[in-house]
Write an enzyme that holds these catalytic residues in place. Structure first.
Site, PDB file in Angstrom:
ATOM      1  CG  LEU A   1      -1.705   1.270   1.468  1.00  0.00           C
ATOM      2  CD1 LEU A   1      -2.780   1.472   0.415  1.00  0.00           C
ATOM      3  CD2 LEU A   1      -2.346   1.249   2.855  1.00  0.00           C
ATOM      4  CG  ASP A   2       1.850   2.827   3.796  1.00  0.00           C
ATOM      5  OD1 ASP A   2       0.963   3.677   3.687  1.00  0.00           O
ATOM      6  OD2 ASP A   2       1.907   2.030   4.745  1.00  0.00           O
TER       7      ASP A   2
ATOM      8  CD  GLU B   1       6.546  -4.217  -0.855  1.00  0.00           C
ATOM      9  OE1 GLU B   1       7.044  -3.076  -0.771  1.00  0.00           O
ATOM     10  OE2 GLU B   1       5.884  -4.734   0.055  1.00  0.00           O
ATOM     11  CG  ASP B   2       7.320   1.468  -1.500  1.00  0.00           C
ATOM     12  OD1 ASP B   2       6.786   0.476  -0.943  1.00  0.00           O
ATOM     13  OD2 ASP B   2       7.576   2.514  -0.898  1.00  0.00           O
TER      14      ASP B   2
HETATM   15  C1  BG6 Z   1       4.059  -0.128   6.016  1.00  0.00           C
HETATM   16  C2  BG6 Z   1       4.912   1.121   5.925  1.00  0.00           C
HETATM   17  O1  BG6 Z   1       3.270  -0.226   4.870  1.00  0.00           O
HETATM   18  O2  BG6 Z   1       3.211  -0.065   7.150  1.00  0.00           O
HETATM   19  C3  BG6 Z   1       5.671   1.345   7.218  1.00  0.00           C
HETATM   20  O3  BG6 Z   1       5.830   0.996   4.837  1.00  0.00           O
HETATM   21  C4  BG6 Z   1       4.689   1.376   8.384  1.00  0.00           C
HETATM   22  O4  BG6 Z   1       6.385   2.560   7.136  1.00  0.00           O
HETATM   23  C5  BG6 Z   1       3.882   0.074   8.403  1.00  0.00           C
HETATM   24  O5  BG6 Z   1       5.381   1.508   9.628  1.00  0.00           O
HETATM   25  C6  BG6 Z   1       2.862   0.035   9.531  1.00  0.00           C
HETATM   26  O6  BG6 Z   1       1.862   0.996   9.293  1.00  0.00           O
HETATM   27  P1  BG6 Z   1       0.785   1.478  10.342  1.00  0.00           P
HETATM   28  O7  BG6 Z   1      -0.134   2.337   9.490  1.00  0.00           O
HETATM   29  O8  BG6 Z   1       0.098   0.266  10.872  1.00  0.00           O
HETATM   30  O9  BG6 Z   1       1.506   2.221  11.398  1.00  0.00           O
HETATM   31 MG    MG Z   2       5.668   0.350   0.798  1.00  0.00          MG
END
Ligand code: BG6
Ligand code: MG
Length: 216
Positions: free
Chosen positions: A9-10, A170-171
């Site tokens: 996602l991120d 993926e990134d």
């Molecule tokens: C991942 C991110 O997708 O999610 C991380 O790349 C992040 O940076 C992790 O810490 C957990 O995310 P969240 O939203 O549950 O704090």
């Molecule tokens: Mg990511």
């Protein structure tokens, strides 16, 4: 032929990576720890608590906090992060993502989300793309985070696709390592980082065509 797509996602669907960075940087600063973008790369794909542990170890403060205190810190970071997401909407989808999801739907390719983020359902809803995904793996159900392949294996199972028939997007290096360990084809998406081990790397999803990818 490939039969299913699994997305981080991120940093893949939306650029929330920058908000994670702001929130962690501020929290680290309150603790007297300075993190930079190079260090931030090592946090991508890593769970919230593991990220906090890495930051505390980086600042040599890892022995100073109880589990309860760390939970308070992680919650503080998340509150700041969620505030930064307040205005998130369709305009924040990364380039090419919406078109790609529409193409996948047209080709009847099932899609799943394999993200370490507990905020994933809320973020996908704000972005207006929740309905494109057949399943979102719940990170609370995982024994190990990325780079372990577990999250990708679970995502493939959830959409009834064998790992060798799936493509992961993926990134982050931890994610590419997890996709490859799961036995899948890995597409790396990054303009700035070299994602070692990816089968294909592009700067953005605008460079990808579903029709071409499924013939791999
Ligand atoms: C991942 C991110 O997708 O999610 C991380 O790349 C992040 O940076 C992790 O810490 C957990 O995310 P969240 O939203 O549950 O704090
Ligand atoms: Mg990511």
């Amino acid at each position: 032929m490939k039969k299913g797509f699994i997305f981080d996602l991120d940093g893949v669907i939306t650029d929330t990576a920058k908000f994670h960075y702001i929130a962690w940087k501020d929290l680290a600063m309150d603790l007297g720890i300075t993190i930079d973008e190079t260090f931030n790369e090592t946090l991508k794909g890593i769970s919230r608590m593991d990220s906090l542990d890495k930051i505390l170890a980086y600042g040599q403060r890892d022995d100073e906090f109880s589990i309860e205190e760390k939970e308070v810190l992680a919650q503080k970071k998340n509150d700041a992060y969620v505030q930064l997401l307040a205005d998130l909407s369709e305009k924040d989808l990364l380039p090419g993502v919406h078109d790609f999801l529409v193409q996948a739907k047209a080709e009847a390719i099932p899609c799943a989300i394999a993200s370490a983020s507990k905020n994933a359902p809320m973020i996908l809803e704000k972005l207006g793309v929740l309905d494109f995904f057949g399943h979102i793996v719940d990170p609370e159900t995982l024994k190990k985070g990325k780079p372990d392949p577990e999250i990708f294996v679970k995502a493939a199972e959830s959409i009834h696709v064998e790992p060798q028939d799936a493509i992961g997007f993926e990134d982050a290096q931890a994610g590419i390592d997890g996709i490859k360990a799961a036995g899948m084809y890995a597409v790396g998406i990054s303009e700035t980082e070299i994602l070692t081990g990816s089968d294909l790397q592009v700067a953005s999803m605008t460079e990808l065509s579903v029709e071409q990818l499924i013939t791999i």
